[in-house]
Design a protein around this motif. Structure first.
Motif, PDB file in Angstrom:
ATOM      1  N   LEU A  84     -44.970  62.897  46.391  1.00 16.06           N
ATOM      2  CA  LEU A  84     -43.814  63.368  45.627  1.00 16.06           C
ATOM      3  C   LEU A  84     -42.742  62.272  45.538  1.00 16.06           C
ATOM      4  O   LEU A  84     -42.106  62.083  44.498  1.00 16.06           O
ATOM      5  N   ALA A  85     -42.543  61.549  46.622  1.00 14.53           N
ATOM      6  CA  ALA A  85     -41.538  60.478  46.614  1.00 14.53           C
ATOM      7  C   ALA A  85     -41.903  59.394  45.620  1.00 14.53           C
ATOM      8  O   ALA A  85     -41.047  58.871  44.900  1.00 14.53           O
ATOM      9  N   ARG A  86     -43.241  59.045  45.594  1.00 15.23           N
ATOM     10  CA  ARG A  86     -43.669  58.019  44.648  1.00 15.23           C
ATOM     11  C   ARG A  86     -43.500  58.484  43.214  1.00 15.23           C
ATOM     12  O   ARG A  86     -43.078  57.729  42.338  1.00 15.23           O
ATOM     13  N   LEU A  87     -43.839  59.747  42.933  1.00 11.10           N
ATOM     14  CA  LEU A  87     -43.727  60.263  41.565  1.00 11.10           C
ATOM     15  C   LEU A  87     -42.265  60.358  41.114  1.00 11.10           C
ATOM     16  O   LEU A  87     -41.950  60.140  39.937  1.00 11.10           O
ATOM     17  N   SER A  88     -41.377  60.692  42.036  1.00  8.38           N
ATOM     18  CA  SER A  88     -39.960  60.824  41.672  1.00  8.38           C
ATOM     19  C   SER A  88     -39.249  59.476  41.613  1.00  8.38           C
ATOM     20  O   SER A  88     -38.126  59.383  41.103  1.00  8.38           O
ATOM     21  N   GLN A 133     -38.032  57.807  44.104  1.00 16.05           N
ATOM     22  CA  GLN A 133     -36.982  57.722  45.096  1.00 16.05           C
ATOM     23  C   GLN A 133     -37.511  57.106  46.378  1.00 16.05           C
ATOM     24  O   GLN A 133     -38.711  57.123  46.654  1.00 16.05           O
ATOM     25  N   THR A 149     -30.320  59.335  46.666  1.00 15.97           N
ATOM     26  CA  THR A 149     -30.557  59.288  45.218  1.00 15.97           C
ATOM     27  C   THR A 149     -30.004  57.979  44.657  1.00 15.97           C
ATOM     28  O   THR A 149     -28.996  57.456  45.125  1.00 15.97           O
TER      29      THR A 149
END
Length: 337
Positions: free
Chosen positions: A41-45, A47, A56
């Motif tokens: 999820l971190a890679r996709l976002s 961030q 952010t």
């Protein structure tokens, strides 16, 4: 020309950098959700998670907007002012008081006006005074009329049109039939009490000897001299007259000599007009010019630009969110099948 009342405000420009490096990040507690695929999820976002939270990142456009708004706020705090071209204003440097005799003998018709008509003394005096006042510049003028007693007809003013208008309305005997010349000088001295200019001048026009004053003209002249007041006396009567209408030239000369003024004898209107020309030569008119530049505060301009900029950015963000949340028409058709 643009100017800033508080230019030192520019020293606050690097303040956000000090806040960025020296103050801790803003911490906001939220309920967490444990997921086994957190790294994905971190890679996709896009961030970068850190221990205990997620920081952010703002894009370059938002940073640029914040920087512009900060500079606009500082510009407003510096109090920008628009300085207009200089304006010049003339300041009176002399107070001129005119003493006009309205005793009964001023009704004698022994003057010839500009049209050749025989007029009384007061009419001739008013005609010449009107022309004299119309050519004044750089003076404050007051008018005192006297007969049995003196009266301040017009206090010191730069409105010379008012002086001329009030003089035109004067009539013989309105202040009494006799002459209180010494008291008129005393009233003039009182009117000069609040004067702040250096040059103080009295022009006294009378056609008779003093018959009613409580203060003799010679004594009033000595007080005037102590106050720095110069008195010019103008005799408009007949030197051959007798009784109460007698012209006391000796007293008028003494008053003028005591204060450093001049004594003049007006036997006709032309000579009376010439007296004022001579007074112009003696009493040179000096004018002080004061210059100032009007300032207009325009701090509202950078504030308005900053407000419009922030509102525009927020409107674009809301429009972008709305587009992302609204499904495309093809997606709606596929959902229907």
């Amino acid at each position: 020309m643009l100017s800033f009342a508080y230019p030192w405000i520019v020293l606050l420009v690097p303040l956000p950098l000090a806040v960025w490096f020296w103050l801790p990040p803003h911490v906001e507690l939220r309920i967490g959700l444990r997921v086994p695929f957190f790294d994905r999820l971190a890679r996709l976002s896009g961030q970068d998670p850190v221990s205990g939270g997620v920081v952010t990142r703002r894009d370059a456009g938002r940073w640029l907007v914040l920087l512009l708004v900060w500079l606009l706020v500082l510009a407003a705090l510096a109090r920008p002012q628009w300085i207009d071209p200089p304006l010049h204003r003339e300041v009176p440097t002399r107070d001129l008081l005119v003493l006009v005799d309205l005793s009964g003998s001023m009704d004698t018709k022994d003057f010839v006006d500009a049209s050749g008509k025989t007029v009384d003394r007061l009419t001739a005096v008013k005609q010449v005074l009107d022309d004299f006042l119309s050519r004044r510049k750089g003076d404050r003028v007051g008018v005192v009329v006297f007969g049995d007693a003196p009266f301040a007809l017009v206090p010191f003013t730069t409105d010379l049109d008012l002086c001329r208008l009030m003089l035109r309305d004067t009539v013989v005997g309105m202040a009494g039939p006799r002459t209180a010349f010494g008291d008129a000088i005393g009233l003039g001295i009182g009117l000069f009490a609040k004067s702040t200019v250096k040059a103080k001048t009295i022009i006294a026009l009378t056609d008779g000897n003093d018959t009613m004053s409580k203060v003799p003209p010679a004594e009033a002249a000595r007080v005037a001299k102590d106050k720095g007041i110069v008195i010019h006396t103008v005799a408009v009567g007949d030197p051959r007259a007798a009784g109460e209408d007698k012209l006391d030239e000796a007293a008028l000369k003494q008053v003028a000599d005591t204060t450093g003024g001049g004594f003049f004898r007006a036997l006709d209107r032309a000579q009376l007009a010439e007296i004022y020309n001579r007074l112009d030569a003696i009493e040179t008119r000096r004018v002080d010019t004061v210059s100032f530049r009007p300032r207009r505060d325009i701090y509202w301009m950078p504030l308005a630009v900053g407000l419009v900029l922030t509102l525009l950015v927020q409107a674009l963000r809301l429009a972008g969110r709305h587009r992302r949340r609204t499904p495309a028409p093809t997606e709606l058709a596929g959902a229907g099948r």
